[in-house]
Design a protein around this motif. Structure first.
Motif, PDB file in Angstrom:
ATOM      1  N   GLY A 156       0.817  -1.215   0.000  1.00  0.00           N
ATOM      2  CA  GLY A 156       0.000   0.000   0.000  1.00  0.00           C
ATOM      3  C   GLY A 156       0.847   1.260   0.000  1.00  0.00           C
ATOM      4  N   VAL A 157       0.187   2.355  -0.387  1.00  0.00           N
ATOM      5  CA  VAL A 157       0.800   3.672  -0.392  1.00  0.00           C
ATOM      6  C   VAL A 157      -0.136   4.598   0.368  1.00  0.00           C
ATOM      7  CG1 VAL A 157       1.641   5.574  -1.810  1.00  0.00           C
ATOM      8  CG2 VAL A 157       1.859   3.243  -2.630  1.00  0.00           C
ATOM      9  N   THR A 158       0.391   5.263   1.397  1.00  0.00           N
ATOM     10  CA  THR A 158      -0.417   6.138   2.239  1.00  0.00           C
ATOM     11  C   THR A 158       0.249   7.507   2.315  1.00  0.00           C
ATOM     12  OG1 THR A 158      -0.930   4.202   3.581  1.00  0.00           O
ATOM     13  CG2 THR A 158      -1.493   6.345   4.510  1.00  0.00           C
ATOM     14  N   PRO A 159      -0.538   8.603   2.182  1.00  0.00           N
ATOM     15  CA  PRO A 159       0.074   9.922   2.354  1.00  0.00           C
ATOM     16  C   PRO A 159       0.462  10.157   3.814  1.00  0.00           C
ATOM     17  CG  PRO A 159      -2.226  10.113   1.660  1.00  0.00           C
ATOM     18  CD  PRO A 159      -1.915   8.675   1.767  1.00  0.00           C
ATOM     19  N   GLU A 175       0.627  12.338   6.932  1.00  0.00           N
ATOM     20  CA  GLU A 175      -0.212  13.461   7.354  1.00  0.00           C
ATOM     21  C   GLU A 175       0.599  14.670   7.801  1.00  0.00           C
ATOM     22  OE1 GLU A 175      -2.997  12.120  10.258  1.00  0.00           O
ATOM     23  OE2 GLU A 175      -3.873  10.643   8.921  1.00  0.00           O
ATOM     24  N   LEU A 212       4.970  10.325   0.990  1.00  0.00           N
ATOM     25  CA  LEU A 212       4.181   9.093   0.984  1.00  0.00           C
ATOM     26  C   LEU A 212       4.885   8.002   1.774  1.00  0.00           C
ATOM     27  CD1 LEU A 212       3.239   9.016  -2.800  1.00  0.00           C
ATOM     28  CD2 LEU A 212       1.813   9.780  -0.909  1.00  0.00           C
ATOM     29  N   TYR A 236       5.423   4.090   1.682  1.00  0.00           N
ATOM     30  CA  TYR A 236       5.329   2.907   0.829  1.00  0.00           C
ATOM     31  C   TYR A 236       5.537   1.675   1.699  1.00  0.00           C
ATOM     32  CZ  TYR A 236       5.847   6.033  -3.167  1.00  0.00           C
ATOM     33  OH  TYR A 236       5.672   7.018  -4.094  1.00  0.00           O
ATOM     34  N   LYS A 237       4.596   0.710   1.630  1.00  0.00           N
ATOM     35  CA  LYS A 237       4.718  -0.539   2.381  1.00  0.00           C
ATOM     36  C   LYS A 237       4.866  -1.684   1.387  1.00  0.00           C
ATOM     37  CE  LYS A 237       1.697   1.167   6.003  1.00  0.00           C
ATOM     38  NZ  LYS A 237       0.389   1.018   6.643  1.00  0.00           N
ATOM     39  N   VAL A 273       0.056  10.457  -4.775  1.00  0.00           N
ATOM     40  CA  VAL A 273      -0.781   9.275  -4.640  1.00  0.00           C
ATOM     41  C   VAL A 273      -1.408   8.980  -5.997  1.00  0.00           C
ATOM     42  CG1 VAL A 273      -2.776   8.275  -3.481  1.00  0.00           C
ATOM     43  CG2 VAL A 273      -1.276   9.805  -2.250  1.00  0.00           C
ATOM     44  N   SER A 327      -3.799   6.009  -8.174  1.00  0.00           N
ATOM     45  CA  SER A 327      -4.697   4.882  -7.932  1.00  0.00           C
ATOM     46  C   SER A 327      -4.097   3.617  -8.519  1.00  0.00           C
ATOM     47  CB  SER A 327      -6.057   5.151  -8.550  1.00  0.00           C
ATOM     48  OG  SER A 327      -5.912   5.375  -9.939  1.00  0.00           O
TER      49      SER A 327
END
Length: 131
Positions: free
Chosen positions: A95-98, A100, A106, A108-109, A128, A130
């Motif tokens: 997954g990629v999460t911004p 905060e 970002l 990156y996992k 980000v 999709s």
């Protein structure tokens, strides 16, 4: 006024070499002139001198707050895809999460194929997209 040539210098060489001036020289001159002006104001009235110091300080803070940040200190432009390192070569993207607390960053996992219960994490600049 015309410049005279010295008789001991050859005709091909210039009489004097121009010195390269330091960019700080102008700043030093401005500091000396500002100090002289402040001393003059202070000699007339100590209250006016204190007020002039406060006005100069507020102006300096306002000027530094309004200045634009140079491009050289900006973060690098976002790269396509995900970050690469020797450790995460061949990993599956989970997954990629911004992030905060930092805009434009970002998290990156990734998961290595030989260790399914392990998660490798990168924090990098990016956008980000999709999946």
């Amino acid at each position: 006024m015309a410049r005279r040539k010295r008789e001991d210098t050859p005709a091909e060489e210039p009489a004097e070499e121009l010195e390269e001036r330091s960019p700080l020289a102008g700043g030093c001159v401005l500091v000396v002139l500002a100090g002289a002006a402040l001393a003059g104001v202070w000699a007339v009235s100590p209250e006016a001198g204190v007020l002039a110091v406060w006005v100069a300080g507020v102006a300096a803070v306002w000027w530094s707050a309004r200045r634009r940040v140079s491009v050289s200190s900006a973060p690098p432009p976002p790269q396509e895809g995900r970050p690469s390192c020797r450790e995460c070569a061949g990993h599956e993207l989970i997954g990629v999460t911004p992030l905060e607390s930092e805009e434009g960053m970002l998290i990156y996992k990734t998961s290595p194929p030989d260790r399914p219960n392990h998660t490798h994490i990168h924090v990098a600049a990016g956008e980000v997209t999709s999946r």
